[in-house]
Design an enzyme around this catalytic site. Structure first.
Site, mmCIF file in Angstrom:
data_model
loop_
_atom_site.group_PDB
_atom_site.id
_atom_site.type_symbol
_atom_site.label_atom_id
_atom_site.label_comp_id
_atom_site.label_asym_id
_atom_site.label_seq_id
_atom_site.Cartn_x
_atom_site.Cartn_y
_atom_site.Cartn_z
ATOM 1 N N SER A 33 -4.964 21.912 15.027
ATOM 2 C CA SER A 33 -5.456 22.408 15.868
ATOM 3 C C SER A 33 -5.016 24.494 16.271
ATOM 4 O O SER A 33 -4.187 24.594 15.884
ATOM 5 C CB SER A 33 -4.879 22.862 17.841
ATOM 6 O OG SER A 33 -5.511 21.568 18.471
ATOM 7 N N HIS A 64 -11.238 23.241 16.174
ATOM 8 C CA HIS A 64 -11.246 22.536 15.288
ATOM 9 C C HIS A 64 -12.797 22.469 14.523
ATOM 10 O O HIS A 64 -13.877 22.196 15.029
ATOM 11 C CB HIS A 64 -11.448 21.119 15.685
ATOM 12 C CG HIS A 64 -9.826 20.711 15.733
ATOM 13 N ND1 HIS A 64 -8.742 19.978 15.183
ATOM 14 C CD2 HIS A 64 -8.988 21.112 17.365
ATOM 15 C CE1 HIS A 64 -8.027 20.044 15.988
ATOM 16 N NE2 HIS A 64 -7.801 20.438 16.668
ATOM 17 N N HIS A 86 -9.019 13.632 18.007
ATOM 18 C CA HIS A 86 -7.438 13.466 18.694
ATOM 19 C C HIS A 86 -8.174 11.841 19.682
ATOM 20 O O HIS A 86 -9.542 11.754 20.169
ATOM 21 C CB HIS A 86 -7.359 13.544 19.457
ATOM 22 C CG HIS A 86 -7.326 15.251 18.997
ATOM 23 N ND1 HIS A 86 -8.224 16.072 18.983
ATOM 24 C CD2 HIS A 86 -6.189 15.807 18.314
ATOM 25 C CE1 HIS A 86 -7.537 17.365 18.138
ATOM 26 N NE2 HIS A 86 -6.720 17.201 17.870
ATOM 27 N N TYR A 88 -7.743 10.850 22.657
ATOM 28 C CA TYR A 88 -7.980 11.343 23.562
ATOM 29 C C TYR A 88 -9.532 12.205 23.833
ATOM 30 O O TYR A 88 -10.227 12.123 24.732
ATOM 31 C CB TYR A 88 -7.397 12.334 24.461
ATOM 32 C CG TYR A 88 -7.422 14.178 23.887
ATOM 33 C CD1 TYR A 88 -8.890 14.641 23.498
ATOM 34 C CD2 TYR A 88 -6.266 14.216 23.211
ATOM 35 C CE1 TYR A 88 -8.169 16.146 22.845
ATOM 36 C CE2 TYR A 88 -6.219 15.392 21.898
ATOM 37 C CZ TYR A 88 -7.567 16.560 22.740
ATOM 38 O OH TYR A 88 -7.332 17.507 21.940
ATOM 39 N N GLU A 89 -9.983 12.572 23.136
ATOM 40 C CA GLU A 89 -11.259 12.999 22.968
ATOM 41 C C GLU A 89 -13.172 11.358 22.941
ATOM 42 O O GLU A 89 -13.640 11.248 22.724
ATOM 43 C CB GLU A 89 -12.167 13.255 21.086
ATOM 44 C CG GLU A 89 -11.524 14.371 21.385
ATOM 45 C CD GLU A 89 -11.588 15.022 19.777
ATOM 46 O OE1 GLU A 89 -13.191 15.150 19.327
ATOM 47 O OE2 GLU A 89 -10.615 14.945 19.195
ATOM 48 N N ALA A 116 -0.495 21.228 15.852
ATOM 49 C CA ALA A 116 -0.095 22.069 16.639
ATOM 50 C C ALA A 116 0.829 20.980 17.661
ATOM 51 O O ALA A 116 0.617 20.462 18.236
ATOM 52 C CB ALA A 116 -1.448 23.100 17.580
ATOM 53 N N MET A 217 -0.210 15.741 19.985
ATOM 54 C CA MET A 217 -1.245 14.531 20.422
ATOM 55 C C MET A 217 -2.196 13.485 19.257
ATOM 56 O O MET A 217 -3.123 13.613 18.952
ATOM 57 C CB MET A 217 -2.760 14.685 21.064
ATOM 58 C CG MET A 217 -1.655 15.638 23.089
ATOM 59 S SD MET A 217 -2.829 16.763 24.027
ATOM 60 C CE MET A 217 -1.997 17.581 24.962
ATOM 61 N N SER A 218 -1.708 14.110 17.946
ATOM 62 C CA SER A 218 -1.959 13.439 16.578
ATOM 63 C C SER A 218 -1.163 13.264 16.164
ATOM 64 O O SER A 218 0.229 12.403 15.950
ATOM 65 C CB SER A 218 -2.855 14.416 16.088
ATOM 66 O OG SER A 218 -1.670 15.961 16.228
ATOM 67 N N ASN A 241 4.425 26.049 21.089
ATOM 68 C CA ASN A 241 4.562 26.730 22.720
ATOM 69 C C ASN A 241 5.857 25.716 23.091
ATOM 70 O O ASN A 241 6.041 25.054 22.606
ATOM 71 C CB ASN A 241 3.684 25.801 23.871
ATOM 72 C CG ASN A 241 3.747 24.868 23.739
ATOM 73 O OD1 ASN A 241 2.142 24.326 22.666
ATOM 74 N ND2 ASN A 241 3.766 23.896 24.322
ATOM 75 N N HIS A 253 -4.981 24.962 25.929
ATOM 76 C CA HIS A 253 -5.153 25.488 24.846
ATOM 77 C C HIS A 253 -4.923 26.593 24.440
ATOM 78 O O HIS A 253 -5.070 27.031 23.334
ATOM 79 C CB HIS A 253 -6.108 24.590 24.870
ATOM 80 C CG HIS A 253 -7.165 24.272 23.316
ATOM 81 N ND1 HIS A 253 -6.339 23.426 22.847
ATOM 82 C CD2 HIS A 253 -8.126 24.454 23.039
ATOM 83 C CE1 HIS A 253 -7.003 23.165 21.390
ATOM 84 N NE2 HIS A 253 -8.493 23.930 21.871
HETATM 85 N N1 HPA Z 1 1.929 19.284 24.246
HETATM 86 C C1 HPA Z 1 0.965 18.290 23.690
HETATM 87 N N2 HPA Z 1 0.509 18.925 23.017
HETATM 88 C C2 HPA Z 1 0.038 20.004 22.269
HETATM 89 C C3 HPA Z 1 1.034 20.988 23.047
HETATM 90 C C4 HPA Z 1 3.142 20.816 23.503
HETATM 91 O O1 HPA Z 1 3.127 21.846 24.637
HETATM 92 N N3 HPA Z 1 1.208 22.447 22.182
HETATM 93 C C5 HPA Z 1 -0.026 22.292 21.231
HETATM 94 N N4 HPA Z 1 0.099 20.532 21.085
#
Ligand code: HPA
Length: 279
Positions: A33, A64, A86, A88-89, A116, A217-218, A241, A253
């Site tokens: 991402s 993406h 991912h 979740y998609e 990310a 998540m990847s 973050n 996001h």
């Molecule tokens: N949590 C999960 N996935 C993420 C995060 C997060 O804080 N930041 C970027 N991808």
């Protein structure tokens, strides 16, 4: 039965890429991402959009692009995934393994995965890079492993070893580049959760207790397919973050994509440096 991959699925998809590009890649790269702009460093690029490849999982998330970029980076023939999909998609886990299988069919020896991620380690700051030394396969432990289903014995063993998912020599190269370029990098353990929710403060305190440094998540499914198929794997998180262990700050996001702008130049320096050092 689930949506399991066959040798034919992999061959058909790889042949589709071959009709669009004559590059024989040595290195495969997956850009997470907000990190897609790194693909702009590829010289003599040839593009294949994901919808041109039968069976390929198409990305639906902002940040993406959804295409392959084949060409050269630091004199290495590369295949770069500008955007990924991912769990979740809505794709089944084995389907998420197709891109790495195709890159292996095209000949990659080395797989570099980026993502990310949120910092669980309190010493990490947004904008930091983290080299993965190991992962916690939370989603896999709960039954969602990309290798679930009939094993493709031609490609790798039924019970692959995961003691050294992330290649130690590649990690050493990354540290050498970071020293030489005076580019500080963190290192640690990444956990893959299913998403798409960000974590609750309780989730995060639990993950910290479990030894996690960064959450996303990847990456883990791709790294597993990478190892199963015999590729050497390196992975880097761009910390976007601070994880919200105290429940006082929100995660969005947008901030993940915004952090990508700071991270791309650093990641470009690191990955170009690693490619230069590959003999
Ligand atoms: N949590 C999960 N996935 C993420 C995060 C997060 O804080 N930041 C970027 N991808």
């Amino acid at each position: 039965m689930g949506d399991f991959l066959t040798m034919q699925d992999i061959q058909t998809a790889a042949d589709a890429v071959r009709t669009h590009s004559d590059v024989q890649p040595r290195v495969g790269m997956i850009l997470g991402s907000g990190l897609g702009p790194l693909a702009e460093s590829v010289s003599d690029p040839q593009y294949v959009t994901y919808d041109q490849i039968p069976g390929w999982p198409v990305s639906t998330v902002e940040g993406h692009v959804g295409r392959l970029v084949l060409g050269e980076l630091e004199d290495q023939p590369v295949i770069v995934m500008q955007g990924r999909t991912h769990y979740y998609e809505g794709y089944d886990m084995p389907r998420l393994g197709l891109p790495v299988r195709v890159m292996q069919n095209l000949g990659i020896e080395i797989l570099i995965v980026t993502n990310a991620a949120g910092a669980v380690n309190p010493d990490f700051e947004p904008g930091d890079l983290m080299l993965l030394t190991d992962h916690l396969n939370f989603i896999g432990m709960a039954g969602n492993n990309p290798l679930r289903g009939p094993n493709l014995d031609e490609l790798g063993p039924r019970f692959p070893d995961m003691s050294k998912v992330y290649d130690r020599d590649l990690q050493a190269l990354a540290r050498m580049v970071s020293d030489e370029a005076k580019l500080a990098i963190q290192q640690g353990v990444y956990v893959c959760l299913a998403g798409p929710c960000f974590e609750t403060p309780a989730d995060l305190r639990f993950l910290r207790t479990a030894g996690v440094d960064a959450v996303g998540m990847s990456t883990v499914p791709e790294a597993i397919i990478g190892r199963h198929g015999g590729s050497r794997v390196m992975a880097v998180s761009g910390i976007s973050n601070k994880a919200n262990l105290d429940g006082e700050t929100e995660t969005t996001h947008e901030e993940v994509l915004e952090a990508g702008k700071v991270l791309v130049p650093k990641l470009t320096t690191l990955l170009r440096g690693v490619l230069r050092k590959l003999s």
